[in-house]
Design a protein around this motif. Sequence first.
Motif, PDB file in Angstrom:
ATOM      1  N   PHE A 294      -6.921  -2.810  10.655  1.00  0.00           N
ATOM      2  CA  PHE A 294      -5.643  -2.070  11.167  1.00  0.00           C
ATOM      3  C   PHE A 294      -5.042  -1.370  10.046  1.00  0.00           C
ATOM      4  CE2 PHE A 294      -5.878  -5.255  14.789  1.00  0.00           C
ATOM      5  CZ  PHE A 294      -6.017  -4.247  15.666  1.00  0.00           C
ATOM      6  N   ASN A 295      -5.314  -2.015   8.654  1.00  0.00           N
ATOM      7  CA  ASN A 295      -4.576  -1.474   7.437  1.00  0.00           C
ATOM      8  C   ASN A 295      -5.379   0.003   7.105  1.00  0.00           C
ATOM      9  OD1 ASN A 295      -2.317  -2.979   6.642  1.00  0.00           O
ATOM     10  ND2 ASN A 295      -3.901  -4.650   5.801  1.00  0.00           N
TER      11      ASN A 295
ATOM     12  N   LEU B 253       0.191   4.244   0.873  1.00  0.00           N
ATOM     13  CA  LEU B 253      -0.149   4.968   1.967  1.00  0.00           C
ATOM     14  C   LEU B 253       0.588   4.292   3.006  1.00  0.00           C
ATOM     15  CD1 LEU B 253      -3.699   6.123   1.585  1.00  0.00           C
ATOM     16  CD2 LEU B 253      -1.684   7.636   1.819  1.00  0.00           C
TER      17      LEU B 253
ATOM     18  N   GLU C 169      -5.625   1.604  -4.107  1.00  0.00           N
ATOM     19  CA  GLU C 169      -5.719   2.662  -4.736  1.00  0.00           C
ATOM     20  C   GLU C 169      -5.894   2.284  -6.233  1.00  0.00           C
ATOM     21  OE1 GLU C 169      -1.784   4.763  -3.777  1.00  0.00           O
ATOM     22  OE2 GLU C 169      -3.300   6.025  -2.484  1.00  0.00           O
TER      23      GLU C 169
ATOM     24  N   LEU D 144      -1.782  13.154   6.965  1.00  0.00           N
ATOM     25  CA  LEU D 144      -1.011  14.411   6.467  1.00  0.00           C
ATOM     26  C   LEU D 144      -1.062  14.596   5.139  1.00  0.00           C
ATOM     27  CD1 LEU D 144       2.457  12.827   8.102  1.00  0.00           C
ATOM     28  CD2 LEU D 144       1.117  14.468   9.002  1.00  0.00           C
ATOM     29  N   GLU D 145      -1.575  13.760   4.289  1.00  0.00           N
ATOM     30  CA  GLU D 145      -1.419  13.958   2.802  1.00  0.00           C
ATOM     31  C   GLU D 145      -2.666  14.614   2.347  1.00  0.00           C
ATOM     32  OE1 GLU D 145      -0.345  10.878  -0.373  1.00  0.00           O
ATOM     33  OE2 GLU D 145      -2.155  10.839  -0.483  1.00  0.00           O
TER      34      GLU D 145
ATOM     35  N   GLN E 191       4.277   5.369   2.818  1.00  0.00           N
ATOM     36  CA  GLN E 191       4.528   6.724   3.122  1.00  0.00           C
ATOM     37  C   GLN E 191       4.439   7.078   4.638  1.00  0.00           C
ATOM     38  OE1 GLN E 191       2.098   9.394   0.416  1.00  0.00           O
ATOM     39  NE2 GLN E 191       1.534  10.594   2.208  1.00  0.00           N
ATOM     40  N   GLU E 192       3.453   6.394   5.221  1.00  0.00           N
ATOM     41  CA  GLU E 192       3.506   6.499   6.365  1.00  0.00           C
ATOM     42  C   GLU E 192       4.621   6.102   7.500  1.00  0.00           C
ATOM     43  OE1 GLU E 192       1.307   7.534   8.802  1.00  0.00           O
ATOM     44  OE2 GLU E 192       1.928   6.691  10.549  1.00  0.00           O
TER      45      GLU E 192
ATOM     46  N   ARG F 162      -4.174   7.144   8.890  1.00  0.00           N
ATOM     47  CA  ARG F 162      -3.000   7.965   9.471  1.00  0.00           C
ATOM     48  C   ARG F 162      -1.985   8.633   8.633  1.00  0.00           C
ATOM     49  NH1 ARG F 162       0.630   5.872  14.671  1.00  0.00           N
ATOM     50  NH2 ARG F 162       2.026   5.030  13.083  1.00  0.00           N
ATOM     51  N   ALA F 163      -1.637   8.103   7.666  1.00  0.00           N
ATOM     52  CA  ALA F 163      -1.021   8.510   6.549  1.00  0.00           C
ATOM     53  C   ALA F 163      -1.640   9.748   5.745  1.00  0.00           C
ATOM     54  CB  ALA F 163      -0.489   7.590   5.485  1.00  0.00           C
ATOM     55  N   LEU F 164      -3.078   9.441   5.464  1.00  0.00           N
ATOM     56  CA  LEU F 164      -4.071  10.492   4.836  1.00  0.00           C
ATOM     57  C   LEU F 164      -3.921  11.520   5.755  1.00  0.00           C
ATOM     58  CD1 LEU F 164      -6.797   8.534   3.341  1.00  0.00           C
ATOM     59  CD2 LEU F 164      -5.197   9.999   2.043  1.00  0.00           C
TER      60      LEU F 164
ATOM     61  N   ILE G 141      -8.553   3.120  -0.670  1.00  0.00           N
ATOM     62  CA  ILE G 141      -7.189   3.774   0.032  1.00  0.00           C
ATOM     63  C   ILE G 141      -6.100   2.843   0.355  1.00  0.00           C
ATOM     64  CG2 ILE G 141      -8.411   5.974   1.019  1.00  0.00           C
ATOM     65  CD1 ILE G 141      -7.928   4.836   3.691  1.00  0.00           C
ATOM     66  N   GLN G 142      -6.452   1.545   0.441  1.00  0.00           N
ATOM     67  CA  GLN G 142      -5.376   0.511   0.520  1.00  0.00           C
ATOM     68  C   GLN G 142      -4.853   0.115  -0.760  1.00  0.00           C
ATOM     69  OE1 GLN G 142      -4.163  -0.988   3.173  1.00  0.00           O
ATOM     70  NE2 GLN G 142      -3.203  -2.937   2.249  1.00  0.00           N
TER      71      GLN G 142
ATOM     72  N   LEU H 133      -6.817   1.683   9.385  1.00  0.00           N
ATOM     73  CA  LEU H 133      -6.405   2.847  10.279  1.00  0.00           C
ATOM     74  C   LEU H 133      -4.794   3.310  10.223  1.00  0.00           C
ATOM     75  CD1 LEU H 133      -7.657   1.179  13.930  1.00  0.00           C
ATOM     76  CD2 LEU H 133      -8.513   3.277  12.773  1.00  0.00           C
ATOM     77  N   ASN H 134      -4.091   2.419   9.663  1.00  0.00           N
ATOM     78  CA  ASN H 134      -2.906   2.710   9.154  1.00  0.00           C
ATOM     79  C   ASN H 134      -2.836   3.816   8.062  1.00  0.00           C
ATOM     80  OD1 ASN H 134       0.032   2.691   9.564  1.00  0.00           O
ATOM     81  ND2 ASN H 134       0.269   1.191   7.753  1.00  0.00           N
ATOM     82  N   ASN H 135      -3.747   3.497   6.799  1.00  0.00           N
ATOM     83  CA  ASN H 135      -3.936   4.307   5.991  1.00  0.00           C
ATOM     84  C   ASN H 135      -4.105   5.557   6.225  1.00  0.00           C
ATOM     85  OD1 ASN H 135      -2.738   2.358   4.056  1.00  0.00           O
ATOM     86  ND2 ASN H 135      -4.706   1.406   3.885  1.00  0.00           N
TER      87      ASN H 135
ATOM     88  N   LYS I 122       1.206  -2.625  12.526  1.00  0.00           N
ATOM     89  CA  LYS I 122       0.717  -1.433  11.987  1.00  0.00           C
ATOM     90  C   LYS I 122      -0.654  -1.097  12.584  1.00  0.00           C
ATOM     91  CE  LYS I 122       1.237  -2.861   7.807  1.00  0.00           C
ATOM     92  NZ  LYS I 122       1.376  -3.177   6.262  1.00  0.00           N
ATOM     93  N   PRO I 123      -1.144   0.086  12.819  1.00  0.00           N
ATOM     94  CA  PRO I 123      -0.227   1.218  12.807  1.00  0.00           C
ATOM     95  C   PRO I 123       0.809   1.267  13.754  1.00  0.00           C
ATOM     96  CG  PRO I 123      -2.654   1.716  13.007  1.00  0.00           C
ATOM     97  CD  PRO I 123      -2.372   0.535  13.298  1.00  0.00           C
TER      98      PRO I 123
ATOM     99  N   SER J 220       1.024  -1.201   0.086  1.00  0.00           N
ATOM    100  CA  SER J 220       0.044   0.070  -0.023  1.00  0.00           C
ATOM    101  C   SER J 220       1.078   1.361  -0.038  1.00  0.00           C
ATOM    102  CB  SER J 220      -1.025  -0.306   1.205  1.00  0.00           C
ATOM    103  OG  SER J 220      -1.014   1.283   1.592  1.00  0.00           O
TER     104      SER J 220
END
Lengths: 239, 345
Positions: free
Chosen positions: B171-172, A12, B232, B182-183, A15-16, B178-180, B229-230, B174-176, A99-100, A10
């Motif tokens: 969890f994926n 993202l 794309e 910022l983006e 990037q994370e 988290r990156a979003l 979002i996982q 939530l992790n994504n 993750k996270p 992924s």
Amino acid sequence: MIQAVIVEDSRLARQELRALLRHHPEVVVTGEAGDAQSALELIRSITPDLVFLDIHLPGKSGFEILQELESVPEVIFTTAFDQYALQAFEYNALDYLLKPVVPSRLAQAIGKVTAKTVSSAGKAGAEIPGGERRIFVKDGSKCWFVRLADVRLFESKGNYTRIYFGDQQPMVLRTLQQLEDGLDGNIFLRINRQQILNTRFVRSVSACPGQRLLLELATGETVEVSRRQVQRFQSIFRL
Amino acid sequence: MKIIRKDHLFWPVQISAWLIAALVNFMAQQRLPMNPTIRYLNSIGLFAGGLIVTSVFRYYVKKYGPVAPPRPLRVIALLLLASFLQAITWILIYFALFLPVAGVQTVPYTEMLVNLVPMMAVLLVWNLGYSGYHLIRRYHRSEVEKWQLEAEVQKAALGALKAQINPHFLFNSLNNIRALILEDPQLAREMITGFSELFRYALQYSEHKEVRLSEEIKMLDDFVKLLKIQYEGKLQYTISADPATLYEKIPPMVLQLLVENAVKHGIAVSSGAGEISVEISYSGRALSLTVKNTGIMARKNELEDSLGIGLQNIRSRLALLYGQDASLSFSEIPPFIVVEIRINK
């Protein structure tokens, strides 16, 4: 400085991880891969010190990638939910992050890697080249990161090869020939059709009928050098 | 299900009851001025005839099942008819018994015919007792079955909830997100809303037996947005639904489980992009829910985890709700794997 690559499917998630690594200037991310094939190419071409490796990847699993590598860098697994799979490790020469990722957990994992690379860099001069190299071995649900220097014997079992190190002897799905191509010929010697020996484990040599040699290993095991391989064996030991 | 079988009690009870009846009859007739041969034959006829005709009745009940109570008049009529026929047969058995002695003794034919009515009464009591016993037993059994069905539904609901909260997805996502943050903070906010909607839906509806298709589709949209979002660009998703179907009802989260399954086996394992399409339409009298994904069957079999549980869960819920009226089928139409659910409406 630690050269690292991120293998995650992924965008993202990659990037994370990059964002989190900004707080660790000692780690420099030099490459990224989103699937197994490009990960293999990337790791082979830039031989990083460290790989952040997702277990679930398109094409292959993270474990399969490691098995295909001739030389395995330090590995930190990243996964959303596999802590049980990771507990399968016997030689815990790795760390894993869920993750996270919790920043303090990441700091801890990087700490382990830094400590390791520093200590091996110190020893590097004394070691015979290739001795620090490690391979990833997976047999059933058990996994090991094994230093090649710790392996005393590879033994052919058809399409499989049994690897002897410490008190373990897992089998891997690779032929002896395939393994031999990736080994340092100055240390690892094909002593007969079935076996490749780490010559540094030899304790004593005695002659055997039929122009063969009988070797006793440091562990007390004995192996035979076939007639055809005797010469090569002697040439190495004359050095 | 284990019901304690009491059938082995039938024959001992049946035989001894008729034996006792015959003995009582024999003793009672001892005081009457009667030829002993006739007296013996009388009792033998009672025993043998009673035993035979009631056993025949039982044979038919066992073969065709006990008469069910929803139509009481029919039950009474059938039981009366049965008793009458049995009584006639019984008398014929008597006649047959007396035939050998007919020339020697006076056979009380008239008395036998007069006995038709009491015989019918006795048989009616026997038939009622036997049928009643079985009806009660059947009632108990159906109660137990009802509990079992309920337990299955609960299990299915729990299974659906578990599949919904697939930890990888959770969890994926939530992790994504988290990156979003910022983006693309705006998108991140939308994702959190979608995430909440999805979980609220799972918690609220997973115990319902059926939900409206329109609600299920709305929830599926949230689910796919999070998947996107996982994955794309790797995930190409289309849905087409016949507007007329939107008011139909289906078991909750069935579509989501199918899409999740399609992602796991069509998108997650392939390096290139993959396609998932959902089609909802009528096909004849049936509502058809089809989920297609690019992929290969063989690869599917290698992977075994929540997929198996998810599809099993759908199957068992369909079976519980619709019985024979619903089906789930797999097929491979290269390059697609097709899973279809049909529900007769």
